[in-house]
Motif scaffolding. Structure first.
Motif, PDB file in Angstrom:
ATOM      1  N   LEU A  15       0.825  -1.206   0.000  1.00  0.00           N
ATOM      2  CA  LEU A  15       0.000   0.000   0.000  1.00  0.00           C
ATOM      3  C   LEU A  15       0.856   1.251   0.000  1.00  0.00           C
ATOM      4  CD1 LEU A  15      -2.684  -1.381   2.423  1.00  0.00           C
ATOM      5  CD2 LEU A  15      -3.200  -0.406   0.173  1.00  0.00           C
ATOM      6  N   LEU A  16       1.966   1.255   0.701  1.00  0.00           N
ATOM      7  CA  LEU A  16       2.873   2.399   0.662  1.00  0.00           C
ATOM      8  C   LEU A  16       3.450   2.583  -0.735  1.00  0.00           C
ATOM      9  CD1 LEU A  16       4.735   1.974   4.078  1.00  0.00           C
ATOM     10  CD2 LEU A  16       3.241   3.882   3.442  1.00  0.00           C
ATOM     11  N   GLU A  17       3.801   1.467  -1.376  1.00  0.00           N
ATOM     12  CA  GLU A  17       4.308   1.561  -2.749  1.00  0.00           C
ATOM     13  C   GLU A  17       3.240   2.136  -3.668  1.00  0.00           C
ATOM     14  OE1 GLU A  17       4.760   0.703  -6.827  1.00  0.00           O
ATOM     15  OE2 GLU A  17       3.294  -0.378  -5.585  1.00  0.00           O
ATOM     16  N   TYR A  18       1.986   1.747  -3.469  1.00  0.00           N
ATOM     17  CA  TYR A  18       0.876   2.273  -4.260  1.00  0.00           C
ATOM     18  C   TYR A  18       0.783   3.791  -4.122  1.00  0.00           C
ATOM     19  CZ  TYR A  18      -4.073   3.151  -5.424  1.00  0.00           C
ATOM     20  OH  TYR A  18      -5.250   3.644  -5.940  1.00  0.00           O
ATOM     21  N   HIS A  19       1.104   4.287  -2.924  1.00  0.00           N
ATOM     22  CA  HIS A  19       1.069   5.735  -2.673  1.00  0.00           C
ATOM     23  C   HIS A  19       2.432   6.404  -2.886  1.00  0.00           C
ATOM     24  CE1 HIS A  19      -3.064   5.971  -1.282  1.00  0.00           C
ATOM     25  NE2 HIS A  19      -2.867   4.904  -0.538  1.00  0.00           N
ATOM     26  N   SER A  20       3.359   5.671  -3.523  1.00  0.00           N
ATOM     27  CA  SER A  20       4.687   6.209  -3.877  1.00  0.00           C
ATOM     28  C   SER A  20       5.497   6.636  -2.664  1.00  0.00           C
ATOM     29  CB  SER A  20       4.532   7.397  -4.849  1.00  0.00           C
ATOM     30  OG  SER A  20       3.849   7.001  -6.022  1.00  0.00           O
ATOM     31  N   VAL A  21       5.389   5.872  -1.575  1.00  0.00           N
ATOM     32  CA  VAL A  21       6.151   6.156  -0.356  1.00  0.00           C
ATOM     33  C   VAL A  21       7.242   5.098  -0.196  1.00  0.00           C
ATOM     34  CG1 VAL A  21       6.072   6.373   2.158  1.00  0.00           C
ATOM     35  CG2 VAL A  21       4.158   7.217   0.773  1.00  0.00           C
ATOM     36  N   PRO A  22       8.510   5.472  -0.241  1.00  0.00           N
ATOM     37  CA  PRO A  22       9.592   4.502  -0.002  1.00  0.00           C
ATOM     38  C   PRO A  22       9.541   3.956   1.428  1.00  0.00           C
ATOM     39  CG  PRO A  22      10.420   6.492  -1.069  1.00  0.00           C
ATOM     40  CD  PRO A  22       9.032   6.802  -0.609  1.00  0.00           C
ATOM     41  N   TYR A  23       9.950   2.719   1.600  1.00  0.00           N
ATOM     42  CA  TYR A  23       9.898   2.087   2.918  1.00  0.00           C
ATOM     43  C   TYR A  23      10.977   1.025   3.014  1.00  0.00           C
ATOM     44  CZ  TYR A  23       7.860  -1.808   0.387  1.00  0.00           C
ATOM     45  OH  TYR A  23       7.670  -2.831  -0.505  1.00  0.00           O
ATOM     46  N   VAL A  24      11.232   0.605   4.253  1.00  0.00           N
ATOM     47  CA  VAL A  24      12.033  -0.578   4.532  1.00  0.00           C
ATOM     48  C   VAL A  24      11.196  -1.467   5.435  1.00  0.00           C
ATOM     49  CG1 VAL A  24      14.040  -1.491   5.756  1.00  0.00           C
ATOM     50  CG2 VAL A  24      14.287   0.503   4.269  1.00  0.00           C
ATOM     51  N   LEU A  25      11.102  -2.744   5.103  1.00  0.00           N
ATOM     52  CA  LEU A  25      10.405  -3.711   5.947  1.00  0.00           C
ATOM     53  C   LEU A  25      11.442  -4.669   6.526  1.00  0.00           C
ATOM     54  CD1 LEU A  25       7.144  -5.661   5.277  1.00  0.00           C
ATOM     55  CD2 LEU A  25       9.216  -6.909   5.885  1.00  0.00           C
ATOM     56  N   VAL A  26      11.413  -4.856   7.847  1.00  0.00           N
ATOM     57  CA  VAL A  26      12.314  -5.803   8.497  1.00  0.00           C
ATOM     58  C   VAL A  26      11.493  -6.891   9.173  1.00  0.00           C
ATOM     59  CG1 VAL A  26      14.164  -4.130   8.826  1.00  0.00           C
ATOM     60  CG2 VAL A  26      12.463  -4.423  10.626  1.00  0.00           C
ATOM     61  N   GLU A  27      11.989  -8.099   9.100  1.00  0.00           N
ATOM     62  CA  GLU A  27      11.341  -9.263   9.698  1.00  0.00           C
ATOM     63  C   GLU A  27      12.433 -10.161  10.262  1.00  0.00           C
ATOM     64  OE1 GLU A  27       9.657 -12.152  11.257  1.00  0.00           O
ATOM     65  OE2 GLU A  27       8.220 -10.733  10.391  1.00  0.00           O
ATOM     66  N   ARG A  28      12.346 -10.457  11.552  1.00  0.00           N
ATOM     67  CA  ARG A  28      13.423 -11.223  12.191  1.00  0.00           C
ATOM     68  C   ARG A  28      13.506 -12.661  11.689  1.00  0.00           C
ATOM     69  NH1 ARG A  28      11.559 -14.557  16.171  1.00  0.00           N
ATOM     70  NH2 ARG A  28       9.439 -14.211  16.916  1.00  0.00           N
ATOM     71  N   ARG A  29      12.383 -13.218  11.226  1.00  0.00           N
ATOM     72  CA  ARG A  29      12.429 -14.576  10.683  1.00  0.00           C
ATOM     73  C   ARG A  29      13.124 -14.570   9.326  1.00  0.00           C
ATOM     74  NH1 ARG A  29       6.446 -15.938   9.869  1.00  0.00           N
ATOM     75  NH2 ARG A  29       6.569 -13.781   9.127  1.00  0.00           N
ATOM     76  N   THR A  30      13.863 -15.621   9.076  1.00  0.00           N
ATOM     77  CA  THR A  30      14.505 -15.733   7.766  1.00  0.00           C
ATOM     78  C   THR A  30      13.576 -16.372   6.745  1.00  0.00           C
ATOM     79  OG1 THR A  30      15.470 -17.861   8.411  1.00  0.00           O
ATOM     80  CG2 THR A  30      16.811 -15.873   8.772  1.00  0.00           C
ATOM     81  N   ALA A  31      12.552 -17.072   7.223  1.00  0.00           N
ATOM     82  CA  ALA A  31      11.585 -17.720   6.329  1.00  0.00           C
ATOM     83  C   ALA A  31      10.186 -17.527   6.892  1.00  0.00           C
ATOM     84  CB  ALA A  31      11.897 -19.206   6.193  1.00  0.00           C
ATOM     85  N   MET A  32       9.204 -17.621   6.035  1.00  0.00           N
ATOM     86  CA  MET A  32       7.825 -17.442   6.457  1.00  0.00           C
ATOM     87  C   MET A  32       7.300 -18.694   7.145  1.00  0.00           C
ATOM     88  SD  MET A  32       6.300 -15.421   3.179  1.00  0.00           S
ATOM     89  CE  MET A  32       7.085 -13.875   2.644  1.00  0.00           C
ATOM     90  N   SER A  33       6.308 -18.503   7.997  1.00  0.00           N
ATOM     91  CA  SER A  33       5.701 -19.619   8.704  1.00  0.00           C
ATOM     92  C   SER A  33       5.014 -20.567   7.727  1.00  0.00           C
ATOM     93  CB  SER A  33       4.677 -19.092   9.715  1.00  0.00           C
ATOM     94  OG  SER A  33       3.956 -20.157  10.298  1.00  0.00           O
ATOM     95  N   VAL A  34       5.068 -21.865   8.029  1.00  0.00           N
ATOM     96  CA  VAL A  34       4.380 -22.849   7.195  1.00  0.00           C
ATOM     97  C   VAL A  34       3.011 -23.198   7.768  1.00  0.00           C
ATOM     98  CG1 VAL A  34       6.541 -23.830   6.382  1.00  0.00           C
ATOM     99  CG2 VAL A  34       5.431 -24.818   8.403  1.00  0.00           C
ATOM    100  N   LEU A  35       2.639 -22.603   8.911  1.00  0.00           N
ATOM    101  CA  LEU A  35       1.329 -22.860   9.493  1.00  0.00           C
ATOM    102  C   LEU A  35       0.265 -22.074   8.735  1.00  0.00           C
ATOM    103  CD1 LEU A  35       2.166 -22.715  13.298  1.00  0.00           C
ATOM    104  CD2 LEU A  35       1.224 -24.695  12.097  1.00  0.00           C
ATOM    105  N   PRO A  36      -0.807 -22.732   8.281  1.00  0.00           N
ATOM    106  CA  PRO A  36      -1.846 -22.046   7.508  1.00  0.00           C
ATOM    107  C   PRO A  36      -2.874 -21.364   8.399  1.00  0.00           C
ATOM    108  CG  PRO A  36      -2.310 -24.376   7.601  1.00  0.00           C
ATOM    109  CD  PRO A  36      -1.012 -24.181   8.331  1.00  0.00           C
ATOM    110  N   ARG A  37      -2.456 -20.458   9.226  1.00  0.00           N
ATOM    111  CA  ARG A  37      -3.298 -19.777  10.212  1.00  0.00           C
ATOM    112  C   ARG A  37      -4.586 -19.209   9.603  1.00  0.00           C
ATOM    113  NH1 ARG A  37       1.588 -16.253  10.868  1.00  0.00           N
ATOM    114  NH2 ARG A  37       1.871 -17.245   8.839  1.00  0.00           N
ATOM    115  N   SER A  38      -4.612 -17.918   9.300  1.00  0.00           N
ATOM    116  CA  SER A  38      -5.778 -17.342   8.636  1.00  0.00           C
ATOM    117  C   SER A  38      -5.970 -18.037   7.287  1.00  0.00           C
ATOM    118  CB  SER A  38      -5.555 -15.838   8.427  1.00  0.00           C
ATOM    119  OG  SER A  38      -6.529 -15.294   7.571  1.00  0.00           O
ATOM    120  N   ARG A  39      -7.228 -18.350   6.939  1.00  0.00           N
ATOM    121  CA  ARG A  39      -7.454 -19.133   5.722  1.00  0.00           C
ATOM    122  C   ARG A  39      -8.250 -18.402   4.659  1.00  0.00           C
ATOM    123  NH1 ARG A  39     -10.519 -24.132   7.017  1.00  0.00           N
ATOM    124  NH2 ARG A  39     -11.626 -22.731   8.421  1.00  0.00           N
ATOM    125  N   GLY A  40      -8.900 -17.303   5.010  1.00  0.00           N
ATOM    126  CA  GLY A  40      -9.773 -16.670   4.030  1.00  0.00           C
ATOM    127  C   GLY A  40      -9.607 -15.170   3.952  1.00  0.00           C
TER     128      GLY A  40
END
Length: 539
Positions: A24-49
């Motif tokens: 959404l920030l990119e859609y509004h032409s706002v530069p950003y940095v996103l940081v996430e401590r995990r190196t990989a995404m979770s494999v648990l299918p939590r939210s489904r819809g």
């Protein structure tokens, strides 16, 4: 440490909400940095819809076709839906969920639709889209500290290899989950309700097609003597989530190794020799938390960092996506100078009451049959309090200064007619039904006029010149738009970038007041040397 990099927005958290905020920030032409401590995404299918409202948001930023393509592959066989109940899966019986099905069939008109798209499939797509659009995503990088000095946020980051760097951002968006370290560092408390259930979520590969005999369900409640919990579909064939109830006073997730989980799954299914491969597991509970505040200075909370509750109804993740939708256009407007800082105050005023509604509705779904609208001797009171998905997700009305003193009931409307504070009504505006009125919204403001009007176009040109606010004017079929909105011929809706009505004709919006209305909404000064005396409770 290296010299600090500067970026307008730093996002902490690379889950569904953080990645949505990035897009959404990119859609509004706002530069950003996103940081996430995990190196990989979770494999648990939590939210489904993805609720229809979330699909509308992704459609707006051009992600809709890709998500629909992935959703089409989510189920290997059969259809998503249905509720079963039994002591074991092999003797479970379908329940009559016609009440819920009828409410979904009568969904509010939209160019989008509900998508069965488990979070484990959604997040990689969002990350790929963000990277392909030039986003700066840094997985394996943790936000270890931050300081808001009033002019910006100084952040300390540490990579997986231990190397630390500094980054300075104008704003920090904390989408770092239910245990948000940012929220804790800020000392923000919240409204809480204790858990009703504690569960181990075991994601497993096991082929149930023969057992189900071609049938399918969304959830099956297992009420056995030795094991109780839920079975949730992931692909309706050989990937399932088994949510096993446990007592945290006696056990922890460490007491549920793979072998024990596999045995419990066999008991839940009712087939002793069933082949089971445990893929992942984690503990969770149905406790409720809604933060007292979503903002401290230049730091904002979004998603699970701001609110957490049981997944019944699928409200929490979808509420987080809407948080990001609400916040990002406001950050973009302030950063570009076309809005005053007061606009950001409306984020908390609009989104926190919405989270309370979702949390209360999820809580009402604690009982399995109540969750699916099935009457029992004991649930009449809870059923009477339940709202349909459209009321919670689509027909919600942001409070304006004019209705701030009204009751909670005023936060929902029976039908979307372009009321102030509501998502605009959907109307196909081309014969092929490919372009909706919702597609006319964003990234700036829009005027949707019932018929043609040179006066509105002239006023919009003056307003854009005087405020710098991007403002598109669209002349819609007069008879159809007046019927859909109750506007008079030549009347108009002023629509925010997030598709919500900011003002409308016959409630003060005219070509003559357009500029001042925009200034009031965005918190701009009415004159170069005077502030607008308008409370920013939002419209």
């Amino acid at each position: 440490m290296s010299t600090a990099q500067h970026v307008p927005v730093l996002i902490a958290g690379g889950g569904m909400v953080g990645l949505s905020a990035a897009l959404l920030l990119e859609y509004h032409s706002v530069p950003y940095v996103l940081v996430e401590r995990r190196t990989a995404m979770s494999v648990l299918p939590r939210s489904r819809g993805l609720h229809t409202r979330s699909a509308e948001i992704y459609r707006q930023i051009g992600a809709g076709p890709r998500l629909e393509q992935v959703a089409a592959t989510a189920l290997a066989k059969g259809q998503f839906g249905g509720a079963w109940q039994g002591s074991v899966l092999t003797d479970a019986q379908p329940l009559d969920i016609s009440r819920v099905a009828a409410a979904m069939a009568a969904a509010d008109p939209s160019p989008s639709r509900f998508l069965f798209l488990p979070q484990v499939l959604l997040e990689p797509v969002l990350a790929d889209l963000a990277r392909n659009r030039g986003g700066d995503l840094r997985f394996g990088v943790e936000l270890t500290g931050f300081r808001d000095d009033g002019d910006g946020v100084c952040a300390e980051l540490r990579a997986a290899d231990g190397v630390s760097t500094r980054l300075r951002a104008d704003y920090l968006v904390a989408a770092d989950g239910a245990g948000s370290t940012v929220r804790r560092a800020l000392g923000i408390g919240g409204w809480e309700l204790p858990p009703t259930h504690h569960l181990i979520n075991v994601f497993a590969r096991t082929d149930l097609t023969g057992i189900l005999h071609g049938q399918s369900f969304s959830q099956c409640e297992i009420t056995g003597e030795r094991v109780r919990g839920l079975v949730l579909s992931k692909n309706n064939t050989d990937e399932w989530s088994f949510h096993i109830e446990y007592d945290p006073n006696d056990e922890t997730v460490a007491d549920y190794p793979e072998q024990r989980c596999a045995e419990l799954i066999r008991e839940m299914v009712g087939v002793p020799g069933l082949e089971v491969e445990v893929l992942a597991r984690s503990a969770w509970d149905t406790g409720v938390f809604v933060a007292d505040d979503y903002r401290r200075g230049r730091v904002f909370l979004a998603g699970d960092a701001a609110h957490r509750h049981a997944p019944w109804g699928g409200f929490n993740g979808n509420t987080g996506i809407a948080d990001a939708h609400n916040l990002t256009w406001k950050l973009a407007a302030v950063l570009s100078g076309v809005a005053g800082p007061a606009l950001l105050d409306s984020y908390v005023a609009e989104r926190r009451p919405r989270a309370l509604v979702a949390a209360e509705q999820a809580r009402l779904g604690t009982d399995f049959r109540t969750r699916y609208g099935i009457e029992t001797p004991d649930n009449a009171e809870d059923l009477a309090k339940r709202l349909d998905i459209g009321e919670v997700m689509v027909r919600y009305r942001y409070r304006s200064t004019a209705v701030a003193a009204e009751s909670t009931a005023s936060l929902h409307v029976g039908e979307l007619k372009g009321q102030n504070g509501t998502r605009i009504p959907h109307l196909w505006i081309d014969a092929a039904e490919t372009v909706s009125t919702l597609d006319l919204c964003g990234p700036g403001f829009a005027l949707l006029v019932a018929g043609t009007s040179a006066a509105w176009r002239d006023a919009a040109a003056r307003a854009q010149r005087d405020t710098g606010i991007e403002l598109a004017v669209h002349a819609l079929p007069r008879d159809q738009w007046t019927a859909r909105t109750d506007l008079p011929p030549g009347g108009a809706l002023l629509v925010r970038p997030d598709m919500h009505v900011a003002a409308r004709s016959e409630t003060g919006l005219t070509p003559a007041t357009l500029t001042d209305t925009l200034r009031a909404i965005t918190g701009l000064a009415a004159k170069a040397d005077a502030a607008v005396a308008v409370p920013m409770q939002s419209f």
